[in-house]
Design a protein around this motif. Structure first.
Motif, PDB file in Angstrom:
ATOM      1  N   VAL A  74       0.720  -1.377  -0.239  1.00 11.07           N
ATOM      2  CA  VAL A  74       0.134  -0.034   0.213  1.00 11.07           C
ATOM      3  C   VAL A  74       0.932   1.451   0.227  1.00 11.07           C
ATOM      4  CG1 VAL A  74      -1.353   1.196   1.653  1.00 11.07           C
ATOM      5  CG2 VAL A  74      -1.568  -1.344   1.022  1.00 11.07           C
ATOM      6  N   ILE A  75       2.099   1.360   0.849  1.00 13.61           N
ATOM      7  CA  ILE A  75       2.558   2.526   1.315  1.00 13.61           C
ATOM      8  C   ILE A  75       3.396   2.809  -0.054  1.00 13.61           C
ATOM      9  CG2 ILE A  75       2.433   2.442   3.611  1.00 13.61           C
ATOM     10  CD1 ILE A  75       5.497   1.437   3.197  1.00 13.61           C
ATOM     11  N   SER A  76       4.072   1.732  -0.909  1.00 15.79           N
ATOM     12  CA  SER A  76       4.465   2.635  -2.516  1.00 15.79           C
ATOM     13  C   SER A  76       3.709   2.550  -3.020  1.00 15.79           C
ATOM     14  CB  SER A  76       5.190   0.188  -2.616  1.00 15.79           C
ATOM     15  OG  SER A  76       3.963  -0.621  -3.005  1.00 15.79           O
ATOM     16  N   ARG A  77       2.668   2.778  -3.143  1.00 19.56           N
ATOM     17  CA  ARG A  77       1.193   3.114  -4.133  1.00 19.56           C
ATOM     18  C   ARG A  77       0.845   4.837  -4.038  1.00 19.56           C
ATOM     19  NH1 ARG A  77      -0.893   0.820  -8.221  1.00 19.56           N
ATOM     20  NH2 ARG A  77      -2.834   1.596  -8.021  1.00 19.56           N
ATOM     21  N   TYR A  78       1.186   5.295  -2.750  1.00 16.64           N
ATOM     22  CA  TYR A  78       1.326   6.325  -1.827  1.00 16.64           C
ATOM     23  C   TYR A  78       2.523   7.050  -1.042  1.00 16.64           C
ATOM     24  CZ  TYR A  78      -3.533   4.690  -2.770  1.00 16.64           C
ATOM     25  OH  TYR A  78      -4.570   4.069  -3.446  1.00 16.64           O
ATOM     26  N   ASP A  79       3.104   7.363  -1.930  1.00 17.96           N
ATOM     27  CA  ASP A  79       3.985   7.801  -1.351  1.00 17.96           C
ATOM     28  C   ASP A  79       3.953   8.713   0.030  1.00 17.96           C
ATOM     29  OD1 ASP A  79       6.142   6.840  -2.500  1.00 17.96           O
ATOM     30  OD2 ASP A  79       5.982   7.708  -4.471  1.00 17.96           O
ATOM     31  N   ARG A  80       3.360   9.412   0.044  1.00 22.47           N
ATOM     32  CA  ARG A  80       3.172  10.525   1.048  1.00 22.47           C
ATOM     33  C   ARG A  80       3.241  10.021   2.460  1.00 22.47           C
ATOM     34  NH1 ARG A  80      -1.644  14.324   0.400  1.00 22.47           N
ATOM     35  NH2 ARG A  80      -1.848  13.159  -2.133  1.00 22.47           N
ATOM     36  N   ILE A  81       2.221   8.574   2.649  1.00 24.22           N
ATOM     37  CA  ILE A  81       2.622   8.230   3.780  1.00 24.22           C
ATOM     38  C   ILE A  81       3.542   7.097   4.271  1.00 24.22           C
ATOM     39  CG2 ILE A  81      -0.499   8.365   4.195  1.00 24.22           C
ATOM     40  CD1 ILE A  81       0.139   5.833   3.628  1.00 24.22           C
ATOM     41  N   ALA A  82       4.563   6.748   3.044  1.00 22.58           N
ATOM     42  CA  ALA A  82       5.088   5.564   2.838  1.00 22.58           C
ATOM     43  C   ALA A  82       7.029   6.295   4.289  1.00 22.58           C
ATOM     44  CB  ALA A  82       6.257   5.999   1.851  1.00 22.58           C
ATOM     45  N   GLY A  83       6.648   7.618   3.796  1.00 23.92           N
ATOM     46  CA  GLY A  83       8.102   8.193   4.725  1.00 23.92           C
ATOM     47  C   GLY A  83       7.485   7.997   6.114  1.00 23.92           C
ATOM     48  N   THR A  84       6.778   8.603   6.543  1.00 22.89           N
ATOM     49  CA  THR A  84       5.552   7.856   8.222  1.00 22.89           C
ATOM     50  C   THR A  84       5.837   6.664   8.677  1.00 22.89           C
ATOM     51  OG1 THR A  84       4.190   9.829   7.369  1.00 22.89           O
ATOM     52  CG2 THR A  84       4.483   9.394   9.410  1.00 22.89           C
ATOM     53  N   ILE A  85       5.014   5.452   7.691  1.00 27.66           N
ATOM     54  CA  ILE A  85       5.156   4.205   8.377  1.00 27.66           C
ATOM     55  C   ILE A  85       6.297   3.986   8.583  1.00 27.66           C
ATOM     56  CG2 ILE A  85       4.283   2.784   7.481  1.00 27.66           C
ATOM     57  CD1 ILE A  85       1.699   3.859   7.724  1.00 27.66           C
ATOM     58  N   ILE A  86       7.640   4.427   7.358  1.00 27.44           N
ATOM     59  CA  ILE A  86       8.716   3.290   8.201  1.00 27.44           C
ATOM     60  C   ILE A  86       9.499   3.520   8.717  1.00 27.44           C
ATOM     61  CG2 ILE A  86      11.029   3.024   6.463  1.00 27.44           C
ATOM     62  CD1 ILE A  86       9.470   2.669   4.070  1.00 27.44           C
ATOM     63  N   SER A  87       9.507   5.682   9.239  1.00 26.93           N
ATOM     64  CA  SER A  87       9.772   5.254  10.003  1.00 26.93           C
ATOM     65  C   SER A  87       9.751   5.341  11.986  1.00 26.93           C
ATOM     66  CB  SER A  87       9.788   7.722  10.684  1.00 26.93           C
ATOM     67  OG  SER A  87       9.960   7.919   9.424  1.00 26.93           O
ATOM     68  N   LEU A  88       7.543   4.924  11.492  1.00 33.11           N
ATOM     69  CA  LEU A  88       7.236   4.698  12.730  1.00 33.11           C
ATOM     70  C   LEU A  88       7.370   3.248  13.033  1.00 33.11           C
ATOM     71  CD1 LEU A  88       4.893   4.845  14.539  1.00 33.11           C
ATOM     72  CD2 LEU A  88       3.192   3.416  13.504  1.00 33.11           C
ATOM     73  N   GLY A  89       7.655   2.244  11.972  1.00 33.02           N
ATOM     74  CA  GLY A  89       8.506   0.924  12.122  1.00 33.02           C
ATOM     75  C   GLY A  89      10.018   0.886  13.012  1.00 33.02           C
ATOM     76  N   SER A  90      10.799   2.027  12.022  1.00 30.13           N
ATOM     77  CA  SER A  90      11.753   1.751  12.721  1.00 30.13           C
ATOM     78  C   SER A  90      11.578   2.734  14.686  1.00 30.13           C
ATOM     79  CB  SER A  90      13.188   2.914  11.712  1.00 30.13           C
ATOM     80  OG  SER A  90      12.510   2.362  10.204  1.00 30.13           O
ATOM     81  N   ILE A  91      11.025   3.626  14.600  1.00 33.77           N
ATOM     82  CA  ILE A  91      11.455   3.634  15.791  1.00 33.77           C
ATOM     83  C   ILE A  91      10.418   2.813  16.747  1.00 33.77           C
ATOM     84  CG2 ILE A  91      10.226   5.254  17.299  1.00 33.77           C
ATOM     85  CD1 ILE A  91       9.657   7.582  15.517  1.00 33.77           C
ATOM     86  N   VAL A  92       9.624   1.651  16.695  1.00 37.62           N
ATOM     87  CA  VAL A  92       9.345   0.960  17.383  1.00 37.62           C
ATOM     88  C   VAL A  92      10.138  -0.055  16.965  1.00 37.62           C
ATOM     89  CG1 VAL A  92       7.496  -1.368  17.600  1.00 37.62           C
ATOM     90  CG2 VAL A  92       7.131   1.670  16.813  1.00 37.62           C
TER      91      VAL A  92
END
Ligand SMILES: Nc1ncnc2c1ncn2[C@@H]1O[C@H](COP(=O)(O)OP(=O)(O)OP(=O)(O)O)[C@@H](O)[C@H]1O
Ligand SMILES: [Mg+2]
Lengths: 217, 324
Positions: free
Chosen positions: A42-60
């Protein structure tokens, strides 16, 4: 006075812990793959949220696992046991899985996508017939990292009541029994290696021979 | 067949339009070649025809229908597209690559397979040898052939070919050009062909569109462009051997002095040397070989005229305006 001897003397217990360990890892993998591969797509198709989601994963991912187990244990409705253990491990799997799916999809040569588009493929056809199959080598690299990671962190779930190989290690430490610790660690490693091997075989089956040269195999 | 009317495209962030005031027609069964230096907008023009790029203004019609009103995916399945970077799917076999569009059109399996084999053969590849290989196992020339086969797969009436023979050495390129022209004689497809090689343009084109900095600087048949270049840019593009290029496109028959009646003796002519339909360039070659300044011109095995060095020189001076 060796870990092999310890295993032979306690086969019933070791077997129970091993099976518990494997089943926890299997359940976690099952949910993680479905959830995080979907999120990655999903995020590969919506670049705008991709950065946020990936950062969230890294923080967790940076939160110490023991505190995460502890925190979720105190959430009403979760408590001690498998539900909490599964949830925490699935959260840990987010970073390597989402990231590898996203990177895999994004690393597909744009001229190949362009060709697909120019031939009249729709956006979804491009995703499932070009991007996903071409992303497999990277996605599998992510899955294999996840397997090793989850198998290791699962030992910590012993503190919230999981009766798995973590318990051998934990009790070995409190009792000062080195054989017990080594037995636990060795079996955990063997499980990780075995799942990794199986994943490797599946990868070979699923990945197109046309891509193997790219993955350097 | 294809009508492009005053299209303009400015990419986001660019100071000047990549394509501006471009208007042209491509007639059915013709090869229209777009030629110009790198970055002049050729690819952009081509990609507006199948809507990979949307023009900011202007209209494009195919068979009288406005492409902007068609579904882009459906439109593209009816237009063969050979992309500049080849863009074969690396995870699919050569056969599967060629079968891409028939697959999208849901052709029956047998029909697709038969078509794929036929096409590979047609572009000069052995289906049994390369069909099951993957793109990375082919040479550059082989990949370009596959790219052309893939574009031809569903037998589209229109083809967009973006430097289809760009990635190969000159010898292979000439062979691919010849093979393609031979195929086109039976296909009669309507083709937009992009190249930055003027020799390829002259050879392949029924019609040339010369582009510079996003605008058309000249249009016409190759001989029209060669004999009356619009400006210095076109003149430079055509190169120093413009006269020789003209002779390559001029038939010997059109410059010969024809005999009123067949001569009884062929004194000084050395018999039949060139055919009337052969280019004057061949006649020149024969003159040099025979160390003579005239050759006999024939139609079949009947001698119909004589072509002299002086008449060739006069022709060059007349059409290119270089002479006294
Ligand atoms: N997607 C794009 N985004 C921004 N600018 C672009 C894009 N595509 C092309 N351009 C610009 O538009 C101009 C024309 O590009 P185009 O690709 O049409 O040139 P070309 O004639 O095909 O060149 P070449 O012979 O090198 O392929 C160039 O200046 C290029 O930088
Ligand atoms: Mg180009």
């Amino acid at each position: 006075m060796n870990f092999y001897g310890f295993i032979l003397d306690n086969t019933g217990l070791v077997l129970e812990y091993t099976l518990n360990h494997i089943s926890l890892v299997a359940v976690v993998l099952f949910f993680s793959l479905i959830l995080w591969i979907a999120v990655g797509l999903v995020i590969s198709r919506y670049d705008r949220i991709a950065g946020t989601i990936i950062s969230l994963g890294s923080i967790v991912f940076c939160i110490p696992s023991i505190s995460l187990f502890g925190f979720f244990m105190s959430v009403p409705g979760l408590g001690l046991g498998r539900r909490t253990a599964t949830l925490v491990l699935v959260i840990y799997a987010m970073m390597p899985l989402v990231r590898s799916v996203y990177m895999g999809i994004k690393s597909v040569d744009p001229s190949v996508i362009d060709a697909g588009k120019g031939m009249g493929m729709t956006g979804l056809q491009i995703l499932f017939k070009i991007q996903v199959p071409m992303a497999w080598p990277m996605v599998f690299a992510g899955i294999r990292v996840t397997v090793v990671l989850i198998t290791g962190i699962a030992t910590m779930a012993t503190f919230i009541g999981e009766k798995n190989l973590g318990r051998l290690i934990h009790q070995g430490i409190t009792r000062g029994n080195a054989d017990m610790i080594i037995a636990g660690a060795v079996i955990v490693s063997l499980i990780a290696l075995a799942i990794d091997y199986i994943m490797g075989r599946i990868e070979k089956k699923i990945t197109s021979p046309g891509l193997r040269f790219e993955a350097g195999k | 067949m294809i009508r492009v009317d005053n299209i303009k495209k400015t990419f986001p962030g660019a100071n000047s339009p990549a394509v501006d005031q471009v208007t042209f027609n491509v007639n059915e069964g013709n090869i229209c070649v777009f030629v110009g230096p790198s970055g002049c907008g050729k690819t952009t023009i081509l990609r507006m025809i199948n809507r990979l790029i949307e023009p900011d203004q202007g209209d494009i019609f195919i068979n009288g229908k406005d492409v902007l009103e068609m579904n882009p995916a459906t439109l593209r399945r009816t237009i063969g597209y050979v992309i500049q970077q080849i863009g074969l799917l690396p995870h699919r076999t050569i056969e599967a690559n060629v079968a891409l569009v028939p697959g999208l059109l849901k052709w029956p399996r047998d029909k697709t397979r038969q078509r794929v084999l036929e096409l590979l053969e047609m572009v000069g590849l052995r289906p049994g040898e390369v069909g099951h290989k993957y793109p990375h196992q082919l040479s550059g020339g082989q990949m370009q052939r596959v790219g052309v086969a893939r574009a031809l797969a569903a037998d589209p009436p229109i083809m967009l070919m973006d430097e289809p023979f760009g990635a190969v050495d000159p010898i292979v390129r000439i062979r691919l050009q010849d093979e393609f022209l031979r195929l086109q004689q039976t296909f009669k497809k309507t083709i937009c062909f992009v190249t930055h090689d003027i020799n390829e343009a002259i050879k392949m084109g029924d019609y040339l569109v010369i582009v510079n900095q996003g605008r058309i600087v000249q249009m016409g048949t190759p001989i029209e462009v060669l004999t009356s270049p619009a400006d210095d840019f076109v003149l430079r593009l055509l190169g120093d051997d413009r006269g020789v290029k003209i002779l390559d496109l001029t038939r010997s028959g059109s410059l010969m002095e024809s005999f009123q009646a067949p001569p009884k003796t062929s004194a000084g002519i050395n018999g039949c040397i060139v055919q009337a339909i052969q280019p004057v360039k061949i006649a020149l070659e024969m003159m040099m070989k025979n160390n003579s300044d005239q050759v006999g011109v024939c139609s079949g095995d009947k001698i119909v005229g004589i072509l002299t060095w002086n008449s060739i020189k006069a022709h060059i001076n007349r059409v290119s305006g270089d002479g006294p």
